[in-house]
Scaffold this active site. Structure first.
Site, PDB file in Angstrom:
ATOM      1  N   ASP A 196       1.685  -3.964  -2.824  1.00 49.16           N
ATOM      2  CA  ASP A 196       2.861  -4.769  -2.471  1.00 49.16           C
ATOM      3  C   ASP A 196       2.469  -6.237  -2.649  1.00 49.16           C
ATOM      4  O   ASP A 196       2.509  -6.761  -3.757  1.00 49.16           O
ATOM      5  CB  ASP A 196       3.227  -4.390  -1.023  1.00 49.16           C
ATOM      6  CG  ASP A 196       4.500  -5.012  -0.531  1.00 49.16           C
ATOM      7  OD1 ASP A 196       4.571  -6.243  -0.467  1.00 49.16           O
ATOM      8  OD2 ASP A 196       5.448  -4.285  -0.189  1.00 49.16           O
ATOM      9  N   LYS A 246       4.631  -3.248  -6.743  1.00 49.60           N
ATOM     10  CA  LYS A 246       5.835  -4.080  -6.602  1.00 49.60           C
ATOM     11  C   LYS A 246       5.493  -5.461  -7.167  1.00 49.60           C
ATOM     12  O   LYS A 246       4.889  -6.284  -6.462  1.00 49.60           O
ATOM     13  CB  LYS A 246       6.236  -4.214  -5.138  1.00 49.60           C
ATOM     14  CG  LYS A 246       6.688  -2.934  -4.466  1.00 49.60           C
ATOM     15  CD  LYS A 246       7.100  -3.222  -3.018  1.00 49.60           C
ATOM     16  CE  LYS A 246       7.321  -1.978  -2.216  1.00 49.60           C
ATOM     17  NZ  LYS A 246       7.460  -2.252  -0.768  1.00 49.60           N
ATOM     18  N   ASP A 289       4.406   6.239   4.128  1.00 45.69           N
ATOM     19  CA  ASP A 289       5.106   6.501   5.381  1.00 45.69           C
ATOM     20  C   ASP A 289       5.981   5.348   5.833  1.00 45.69           C
ATOM     21  O   ASP A 289       5.818   4.209   5.407  1.00 45.69           O
ATOM     22  CB  ASP A 289       4.094   6.777   6.495  1.00 45.69           C
ATOM     23  CG  ASP A 289       3.389   5.497   6.953  1.00 45.69           C
ATOM     24  OD1 ASP A 289       2.827   4.778   6.090  1.00 45.69           O
ATOM     25  OD2 ASP A 289       3.428   5.203   8.155  1.00 45.69           O
ATOM     26  N   ARG A 295       5.392  11.035   4.893  1.00 46.90           N
ATOM     27  CA  ARG A 295       4.295  11.216   3.926  1.00 46.90           C
ATOM     28  C   ARG A 295       4.382  12.553   3.212  1.00 46.90           C
ATOM     29  O   ARG A 295       3.876  12.724   2.116  1.00 46.90           O
ATOM     30  CB  ARG A 295       2.933  11.161   4.640  1.00 46.90           C
ATOM     31  CG  ARG A 295       2.591   9.825   5.255  1.00 46.90           C
ATOM     32  CD  ARG A 295       1.113   9.810   5.644  1.00 46.90           C
ATOM     33  NE  ARG A 295       0.787   8.748   6.581  1.00 46.90           N
ATOM     34  CZ  ARG A 295       0.528   7.490   6.231  1.00 46.90           C
ATOM     35  NH1 ARG A 295       0.587   7.136   4.977  1.00 46.90           N
ATOM     36  NH2 ARG A 295       0.215   6.588   7.144  1.00 46.90           N
TER      37      ARG A 295
HETATM   38  P1  IMP Z   1      -0.140  -4.986   0.525  1.00 50.19           P
HETATM   39  O1  IMP Z   1      -1.369  -5.490   1.222  1.00 50.19           O
HETATM   40  O2  IMP Z   1       1.050  -5.845   0.851  1.00 50.19           O
HETATM   41  O3  IMP Z   1      -0.331  -4.830  -0.960  1.00 50.19           O
HETATM   42  O4  IMP Z   1       0.206  -3.575   1.134  1.00 50.19           O
HETATM   43  C1  IMP Z   1      -0.554  -2.435   0.824  1.00 50.19           C
HETATM   44  C2  IMP Z   1      -0.335  -1.289   1.761  1.00 50.19           C
HETATM   45  O5  IMP Z   1       0.868  -1.434   2.519  1.00 50.19           O
HETATM   46  C3  IMP Z   1      -0.165  -0.003   0.999  1.00 50.19           C
HETATM   47  O6  IMP Z   1      -1.394   0.629   0.794  1.00 50.19           O
HETATM   48  C4  IMP Z   1       0.760   0.803   1.882  1.00 50.19           C
HETATM   49  O7  IMP Z   1       0.012   1.525   2.819  1.00 50.19           O
HETATM   50  C5  IMP Z   1       1.598  -0.246   2.587  1.00 50.19           C
HETATM   51  N1  IMP Z   1       2.906  -0.433   1.905  1.00 50.19           N
HETATM   52  C6  IMP Z   1       3.284  -1.433   1.090  1.00 50.19           C
HETATM   53  N2  IMP Z   1       4.544  -1.279   0.653  1.00 50.19           N
HETATM   54  C7  IMP Z   1       4.973  -0.124   1.198  1.00 50.19           C
HETATM   55  C8  IMP Z   1       6.204   0.625   1.087  1.00 50.19           C
HETATM   56  O8  IMP Z   1       7.183   0.275   0.392  1.00 50.19           O
HETATM   57  N3  IMP Z   1       6.241   1.799   1.797  1.00 50.19           N
HETATM   58  C9  IMP Z   1       5.214   2.251   2.554  1.00 50.19           C
HETATM   59  N4  IMP Z   1       4.057   1.582   2.676  1.00 50.19           N
HETATM   60  C10 IMP Z   1       3.935   0.417   1.998  1.00 50.19           C
END
Ligand code: IMP
Length: 186
Positions: A115, A143, A171, A177
């Protein structure tokens, strides 16, 4: 009596207070994984990579992906967390695991979804201190819109819009999940 036939709309999936609709079917995920595994098998042949699976979310994706890896490899697990509900907390809350000597090794970090990239960014810095030869990143979903980090995402199944998704290991507050398909928030 005659009834008008409407196309059957699948009912949204309710998880706690939120509704989700079908987004990516398992058959499409499997087909992307087959291509991705073939690429990894070619790229990393002879390198005996260590797949580091980021728990909890990546467990289903990693299982499907690694079953299609035909080169010699090792598998390890870590647990990181920066999410509460549908928003990133901005803080990586837990790091568990990694008792392997990774010096000189080829690593493939396996994530469910990237994300902002913040979680992995911090973890990749921790990994770099262990002096691996190279580190690749494989993710089921990316994303691109919220992605802020600079690391390359080497292997990706789908780039998706900036919407919250569940299923296939992902989740919402611990739920969702167990679906083989991916759903997005309505
Ligand atoms: P980041 O640090 O923002 O890249 O987030 C990474 C982690 O957040 C992922 O490994 C997921 O566990 C969780 N995550 C991010 N986006 C989503 C989503 O749309 N649905 C569920 N979990 C998410």
């Amino acid at each position: 009596m005659k009834f008008t036939k409407y196309p059957v709309m699948p009912a949204p999936w309710k998880l706690n207070d939120k509704y989700f609709e079908k987004f990516i079917l398992n058959a499409d995920i499997q087909s992307k994984i087959t291509d991705l595994a073939a690429k990894i098998n070619t790229d990393l042949a002879g390198k005996k990579p260590v797949f580091i699976v980021v728990l909890n979310g990546a467990f289903i994706f990693a299982s499907d992906l690694i079953k299609k890896i035909t080169i010699d490899c090792e598998i390890a697990f870590v647990k990181l967390s920066s999410y509460k509900g549908t928003q990133s907390s901005g803080v990586v809350q837990q790091i568990i695991g990694l008792d392997l000597d990774l010096k000189g090794r080829t690593i493939v970090v396996v994530e469910d979804i990237i994300d902002t990239g913040l979680t992995l960014d911090i973890f990749l810095k921790t990994l770099a201190e262990m002096e691996p030869a190279e580190v690749k990143v494989a993710a089921c979903l990316l994303k691109p819109e919220p992605f802020k980090a600079r690391f390359p995402v080497d292997y990706i199944c789908f780039s998706i819009p900036n919407e919250f998704v569940v299923g296939y290991g992902l989740d919402y507050d611990g739920l969702g999940r167990n679906s083989e398909d991916i759903y997005k928030i309505v």
